[in-house]
Design an enzyme around this catalytic site. Structure first.
Site, PDB file in Angstrom:
ATOM      1  N   HIS A 134     -77.712 -41.507  10.633  1.00  0.00           N
ATOM      2  CA  HIS A 134     -78.135 -41.202  12.003  1.00  0.00           C
ATOM      3  C   HIS A 134     -76.957 -40.744  12.856  1.00  0.00           C
ATOM      4  O   HIS A 134     -76.757 -41.210  13.981  1.00  0.00           O
ATOM      5  CB  HIS A 134     -78.838 -42.402  12.624  1.00  0.00           C
ATOM      6  CG  HIS A 134     -80.109 -42.782  11.928  1.00  0.00           C
ATOM      7  ND1 HIS A 134     -81.121 -41.875  11.680  1.00  0.00           N
ATOM      8  CD2 HIS A 134     -80.527 -43.957  11.407  1.00  0.00           C
ATOM      9  CE1 HIS A 134     -82.111 -42.477  11.041  1.00  0.00           C
ATOM     10  NE2 HIS A 134     -81.769 -43.741  10.857  1.00  0.00           N
ATOM     11  N   LYS A 154     -89.087   1.585  23.341  1.00  0.00           N
ATOM     12  CA  LYS A 154     -89.955   1.625  24.517  1.00  0.00           C
ATOM     13  C   LYS A 154     -91.219   2.420  24.224  1.00  0.00           C
ATOM     14  O   LYS A 154     -92.324   2.038  24.630  1.00  0.00           O
ATOM     15  CB  LYS A 154     -89.215   2.236  25.699  1.00  0.00           C
ATOM     16  CG  LYS A 154     -90.095   2.392  26.946  1.00  0.00           C
ATOM     17  CD  LYS A 154     -89.326   2.876  28.145  1.00  0.00           C
ATOM     18  CE  LYS A 154     -90.257   2.994  29.358  1.00  0.00           C
ATOM     19  NZ  LYS A 154     -89.515   3.354  30.593  1.00  0.00           N
TER      20      LYS A 154
END
Length: 512
Positions: free
Chosen positions: A264, A120
């Site tokens: 595929h 922070k």
């Protein structure tokens, strides 16, 4: 890290075991109780949760009232926070499961609190949670002098710190829900992920993409394509991951030595044989046109003879064109087999992956949310194949029905598979109506359909002049479907008229 900081003139403050390790390395260290004037207590649960620590971390150097408060209470500034959290993940994933109490004791409290405080206040404080960053941070401290690392680096380290804590907390929450959830979906959950690779693009060149590893406890030791070792070839693409996952997930679902060829994401060739080399040949011959440019997966080690066959095998369509593949994936390779396979092509991706049959949690994204389900792990051995026709399937046909049923589970719905002698002859996938999938599968099987078996991933809504009759008329000898249609009797009557065996499984295998 401690030695480097000491050389730069930093005073090192540490706790408990870490302080002992730093001292053993010959680095002067101030124990945290000297800083706080308060001893560690509650078996080490409370060490750094003190204003003497958090005040020095959180104070903004640009605010006079903050600096005055530190002076008033005799609190020193802390410019760098380096934390290695308690090894919670390693504890709960150990070969010998820990007791509940031991796991809880390995949940770090003071460490995350310091990390978050430093992150922070990254405008003034540098936070480090990854040993891989030690060298870079020490270098930045040397170059920056009193100014410390540049703001850009501090911001990046702050992001990393918050993400590190988020992943840690996700792991704790996941473990705790396992203890109390009773198998129900968690009311809230997060899935920690770690970047595995930046990809050139997604399904298409205009789509940015990346590949991530799932760092959740549910994935520990599970294997699969995401954690595969790449021994050779071009970098993996987005579509490679999808196709590779489909191929390897399918082949690992077979108990016998098996080869699966995928294009595929759909299996276009499958064969099981004691001789894996023969299984490969049969799998490719099922649909050599589709197999060209596909993925070849094995569930046994690839030896030199098999690698040589993969390297030199010619397309059955013309007997001349050497087969081209995007990926070969297997659970292992002999040294000779790997060397031989590398000679096929510079671009061939050769992957080694820990086996993983369909199992565990499955997550799928939809717009604005996610869907969760258990993977479709049901195998033919878990299902009762009930004969509902007058004609009884032979032992060989029943074995083929189980094989075809295992294959159809991995084909996109509406899915149909035609098989004989433990090899796939044809499949119909992804059609909006089941009739068309049947027609495609029969067309691919061609003359081999005579005496073969057919499996459908879901029931047949119609039979006469529809899917069932088309299969019977083509020469299929036995059919398996889940059953459950209002017109199941029509399917039975149709098969009885043609002398075809019909079995129901009571289980559907949709795959979308």
């Amino acid at each position: 890290m401690a030695k480097g900081l000491d050389e730069l003139g930093y005073e090192v403050v540490s706790t408990g075991g870490s302080a002992g390790a730093v001292e053993a390395a010959g680095v002067p260290v101030c124990r945290v109780e000297e800083l706080t004037g308060f001893p560690e207590m509650l078996d080490g649960r409370v060490k750094t949760l003190h204003p003497g620590v958090h005040g020095g971390i959180l104070a903004r150097r640009d605010l006079p009232n903050h600096m005055a408060a530190l002076d008033e209470h005799g609190i020193a500034l802390i410019d760098l926070v380096v934390v290695n959290l308690y090894p919670f993940r390693a504890t709960v994933t150990a070969a010998e499961a820990p007791s509940y109490e031991m796991a809880v004791e390995n949940i770090d409290i003071g460490g995350p609190a310091m990390i978050r405080a430093a992150a922070k206040n990254h405008a003034h404080v540098t936070v480090v949670v990854d040993p891989g960053d030690y060298a870079e941070v020490l270098g930045a401290l040397r170059e920056g002098g009193d100014a410390g690392p540049p703001a850009e680096l501090r911001r990046r380290l702050a992001w990393k710190a918050f993400q590190h804590c988020a992943t840690y907390d996700s792991t704790v929450a996941e473990w705790l829900w396992r203890q109390i959830g009773g198998g129900a979906p968690a009311p809230e959950q997060s899935v920690p992920m770690r970047l595995a690779a930046g990809l050139r693009y997604g399904e298409n060149p205009h789509q940015p993409a990346a590949a991530y590893l799932d760092a959740s406890l549910a994935e520990v030791g599970r294997g699969g394509i995401a954690t595969a070792v790449q021994h050779h070839g071009k970098e993996m693409s987005y579509n490679n991951y999808l196709d590779g996952d489909a191929a390897y997930g399918a082949v690992c679902d077979f108990p016998e030595p098996t080869c699966v060829v995928v294009k595929h994401t759909n299996p276009c060739g499958v064969a099981s044989r004691p001789d894996l080399l023969e299984a490969y040949r049969l799998a490719v011959r099922a649909d050599p046109i589709s197999a060209f440019g596909g993925i070849v997966a094995f569930n046994r080690e690839v030896d030199e003879a098999l690698a040589g066959e993969i390297r030199e095998f010619r397309s059955p369509t013309d007997g001349e064109t050497r087969m081209f593949y995007e990926i070969v994936v297997a659970p292992g390779y002999t040294p000779e087999g790997l060397a031989k396979l590398k000679g096929k092509s510079k671009t061939l991706r050769i992957l080694e992956a820990a086996p993983r049959a369909p199992s565990g949690r499955s997550l799928r994204q939809v717009a604005g949310g996610w869907l969760q389900q258990e993977a479709d792990s049901l195998a033919p051995e878990d299902i009762e194949f009930t004969v509902v026709s007058e004609k009884q399937p032979t032992a060989e046909q029943l074995e083929d029905l189980q094989f075809a049923w295992r294959c159809v589970k991995h084909v996109k719905s509406n899915a149909i598979t035609v098989a004989k002698d433990m090899r796939l002859l044809g499949m119909g996938s992804g059609q909006p109506n089941r009739v068309k999938s049947v027609e495609i599968a029969l067309e691919k099987a061609s003359e081999d359909v005579k005496g073969a078996v057919l499996a459908s991933d879901a029931f047949f809504p119609f039979s006469w002049g529809d899917s069932v009759e088309k299969a019977c008329a083509a020469g299929v000898a036995a059919i398996a479907h889940p059953g459950g249609s209002l017109r199941d009797a029509d399917a039975v009557a149709c098969c009885n008229q043609y002398g075809v065996a019909l079995v129901t499984t009571g289980v559907r295998h949709f795959r979308h």
